[in-house]
Design a protein around this motif. Sequence first.
Motif, PDB file in Angstrom:
ATOM      1  N   THR A   1       0.837  -1.198   0.000  1.00  0.00           N
ATOM      2  CA  THR A   1       0.000   0.000   0.000  1.00  0.00           C
ATOM      3  C   THR A   1       0.874   1.251   0.000  1.00  0.00           C
ATOM      4  O   THR A   1       1.732   1.405   0.873  1.00  0.00           O
ATOM      5  N   PRO A   2       0.671   2.167  -0.944  1.00  0.00           N
ATOM      6  CA  PRO A   2       1.526   3.358  -1.029  1.00  0.00           C
ATOM      7  C   PRO A   2       1.155   4.414   0.006  1.00  0.00           C
ATOM      8  O   PRO A   2       0.054   4.393   0.577  1.00  0.00           O
ATOM      9  N   ARG A   3       2.066   5.319   0.260  1.00  0.00           N
ATOM     10  CA  ARG A   3       1.810   6.454   1.144  1.00  0.00           C
ATOM     11  C   ARG A   3       0.618   7.249   0.598  1.00  0.00           C
ATOM     12  O   ARG A   3       0.514   7.511  -0.603  1.00  0.00           O
ATOM     13  N   GLY A   4      -0.294   7.620   1.480  1.00  0.00           N
ATOM     14  CA  GLY A   4      -1.462   8.393   1.064  1.00  0.00           C
ATOM     15  C   GLY A   4      -2.693   7.557   0.814  1.00  0.00           C
ATOM     16  O   GLY A   4      -3.811   8.093   0.736  1.00  0.00           O
ATOM     17  N   ASN A   5      -2.527   6.243   0.660  1.00  0.00           N
ATOM     18  CA  ASN A   5      -3.695   5.377   0.465  1.00  0.00           C
ATOM     19  C   ASN A   5      -4.463   5.284   1.781  1.00  0.00           C
ATOM     20  O   ASN A   5      -3.858   5.181   2.851  1.00  0.00           O
ATOM     21  N   PRO A   6      -5.796   5.330   1.760  1.00  0.00           N
ATOM     22  CA  PRO A   6      -6.557   5.221   3.017  1.00  0.00           C
ATOM     23  C   PRO A   6      -6.191   3.944   3.771  1.00  0.00           C
ATOM     24  O   PRO A   6      -6.193   2.854   3.201  1.00  0.00           O
ATOM     25  N   ILE A   7      -5.879   4.098   5.051  1.00  0.00           N
ATOM     26  CA  ILE A   7      -5.448   2.938   5.823  1.00  0.00           C
ATOM     27  C   ILE A   7      -6.549   1.901   5.939  1.00  0.00           C
ATOM     28  O   ILE A   7      -6.289   0.703   6.076  1.00  0.00           O
ATOM     29  N   PHE A   8      -7.801   2.333   5.861  1.00  0.00           N
ATOM     30  CA  PHE A   8      -8.913   1.390   5.934  1.00  0.00           C
ATOM     31  C   PHE A   8      -9.430   1.012   4.542  1.00  0.00           C
ATOM     32  O   PHE A   8     -10.501   0.436   4.405  1.00  0.00           O
ATOM     33  N   GLY A   9      -8.649   1.349   3.506  1.00  0.00           N
ATOM     34  CA  GLY A   9      -9.070   1.070   2.141  1.00  0.00           C
ATOM     35  C   GLY A   9      -8.502  -0.218   1.580  1.00  0.00           C
ATOM     36  O   GLY A   9      -7.944  -1.058   2.306  1.00  0.00           O
ATOM     37  N   LEU A  10      -8.626  -0.369   0.258  1.00  0.00           N
ATOM     38  CA  LEU A  10      -8.150  -1.563  -0.427  1.00  0.00           C
ATOM     39  C   LEU A  10      -6.666  -1.446  -0.742  1.00  0.00           C
ATOM     40  O   LEU A  10      -6.150  -0.351  -0.984  1.00  0.00           O
TER      41      LEU A  10
END
Length: 310
Positions: free
Chosen positions: A179-188
């Motif tokens: 998961t890249p920086r900035g991606n929602p932590i509760f996202g996909l």
Amino acid sequence: PLLQVILGGGRKYMYPKNVSDVEYPHEEKHRGTRLDGRNLVQAWQEAKPHGKVAEYVWHRRGLLALNLSRVDFLLGESLHPRVPWHHLGALGGPLSCPVVLGQLQWPVILPGVLLPPRDGGTCGRIDHGHHEGKAKQALHEAVELDRAIGLATRLTSTQDTLSVVTADHSHVFTFGGYTPRGNPIFGLAPMQSDVDRKPFTSILYGNGPGYKIVAGERENVSAVDFAHADYQAQSAVPLRQETHGGEDVAVFARGPMAHLLHGVHEQNYIPHAMAYAACIGSNRGHCNAATSPATPLLLPFLGLLLLLLC
């Protein structure tokens, strides 16, 4: 020195076996557990010097109702029942939440303070959130712990207060999927499984109640509201309650004698280090050397602040 303020949890361990709880008298699981027949709350009160006021509280309302200028010693033990998450805002809350510390502005918080919240962290439900597979709830509770640490830092001084933050276990809680920086932590996660070709959330559990099979296959999380506060993240093994993990747990400290606590230690070492720093117990030879320039002058009156993340 005598500890003036002790706030925490685990009431049932203070009372003889089968004694009813003050808050939940009809619930058997909350009854006393001591096999030696001792009532440690009563023993604590009776051990205080004559003429001193020792108060015992077991709920936030009782704590805030105290006239602190007339209290010499305080013992408070709360209980964190597994109430529905959406009801928490209406409850009195555990004794050691940051909001309580902020409202108290305890005038005697400097000498002899011990705040060891039991299983569940400073605001009670980090552990419960993970056991229920509700990562969003658990992480929001972790933010409350961070707020409590920040407030405790502002209310105390590193000159006379040893603050300790630690835990007694981890959880089988993972974060992955590149998961890249900035991606929602509760996202996909930004990738799909290369086995079943379905998306997955960045947060997953090794086991727990989030295990779901739909039509013989892993549930497609893109079809559910994975951002909901009560969403149970997928797990590899089905269990009604997620389990603790086996990683080493770090301990962090600031203040006098903080150098005794760093990185990873055997858990039974921590209370010994705290007692040594506060001049409590048998090993107090260093306390008599308070006039030495190498020793903090306020060591004999050291306050202790323990925040337990579970």
